[in-house]
Design an enzyme around this catalytic site. Structure first.
Site: not given
Ligand code: NDP
Length: 282
Positions: A52, A96, A119
């Site tokens: 990322k 995460q 997200d």
């Protein structure tokens, strides 16, 4: 022979275009910025986070990383998210997963300002997806929809079967396919006669987390097969949730692992960060 849907190439193309958009934003003194939080020492997460940050670098998105120790408390995590929410120059916040079991991941996702929820896991964004409103679509389903679009696959009226009902893949991809007028069947570990259902799928999405689970006799000739799984085999190599090598001469289209859905997930994260930055501007 199936047409291989090249997610890696499409992700590159999307990121190249995003780079231009970021350049334009920078001319207006807006620099898209992503903050990533990782808690503990999960090896797979480290790889995902590294990928990322690399993508941010390529696109021109600023990147800030918070590596918290395993023993982080719930309150410390929530406080950090609160601080990031308050900082105007941060447009996207990503936590995460997985995080250590003593932490409440749902509470943490809900704490993220939904305007910065790149997200797409916040209940407001999930609700907006269900209601068909503009929202941050979670990155993996969003990437799958872009792959289908890129390959000119019409979805309307097709029977789409999704194996897996997780909040991050199964449920939102079913919603996205439904929004495009597919007839959607969702399957999970308690589904009976799975094979008879998958055999009638025009579009089959496998998001199970089990090595080569979908076998050749489970698909219809010409089916469009989307393999979301990322499994580490005993030899260390990655494989998906489908028996790719044996499906390839029966499916119409198929995504490889690696090089299919994975790179698209990252490209759509970049897309969502740029969207978040533009939303601030508008
Ligand atoms: P989860 O473990 O959260 O969900 C797995 C789903 O599979 C569950 O709904 C489960 O059913 C279902 N399932 C398990 N066994 C069976 C079975 N025998 N028959 C039918 N259904 C079954 O996984 P995720 O959705 O988070 O991830 C799925 C896979 O995708 C993983 O390999 C993961 O690494 C990968 N992944 C890849 C991404 C990418 O960018 N390419 C992004 C995210 C995930 P039940 O609900 O009943 O338990």
């Amino acid at each position: 022979m199936a047409k291989i849907m090249d997610g890696k190439a499409l992700a590159k193309k999307i990121q190249k275009k995003l780079r231009e958009e970021v350049e334009d934003l920078k001319k207006e003194k807006i620099i898209p910025k992503l903050a990533v939080i990782m808690v503990g020492n999960n090896e797979a997460s480290k790889v995902y986070v590294k990928n990322k940050s690399k993508a941010c670098n390529e696109v021109g998105i600023e990147y800030e990383e918070y590596l918290l120790p395993e023993e982080t408390t719930n309150q410390e995590l929530l406080d950090l998210i609160g601080n990031l929410n308050a900082r105007k120059e941060i447009h996207g916040i990503l936590l995460q997963s997985p995080i250590p079991a003593h932490l409440n991941i749902n509470e943490a996702f809900e704490k993220i300002d939904y305007h910065k929820d790149v997200d797409g896991f916040h209940s407001v964004n999930v609700g907006n997806l269900v209601l068909g409103r503009d929202t941050f679509i979670s990155c993996t389903p969003y990437g799958i929809m872009k792959i289908l679009e890129e390959y000119g696959i019409s979805i309307e009226g097709k029977h789409a079967v999704v194996i897996g009902r997780s909040n991050i893949v199964g449920k939102p991809i079913a919603q996205c396919l439904l929004a495009q007028n597919a007839t959607v069947t969702m399957c999970h570990s308690k589904t009976k006669n799975l094979q008879s259902i998958t055999q009638s799928a025009d579009i089959l999405v496998a998001a199970i987390g089990k090595e080569k689970f979908v076998k050749k006799d489970m698909i219809k000739p010409g089916a469009i097969v989307i393999d979301v799984g990322i499994n580490r085999q005993v030899d260390g190599k990655l494989c998906g949730d489908t028996d790719y090598e044996n499906l390839i001469d029966k499916a119409g289209y198929i995504t490889p692992v690696p090089g299919g859905v994975g790179p698209m997930t990252i490209a759509m994260l970049m897309t969502n960060v740029v969207k978040a930055a533009k939303n601030v501007k508008d």
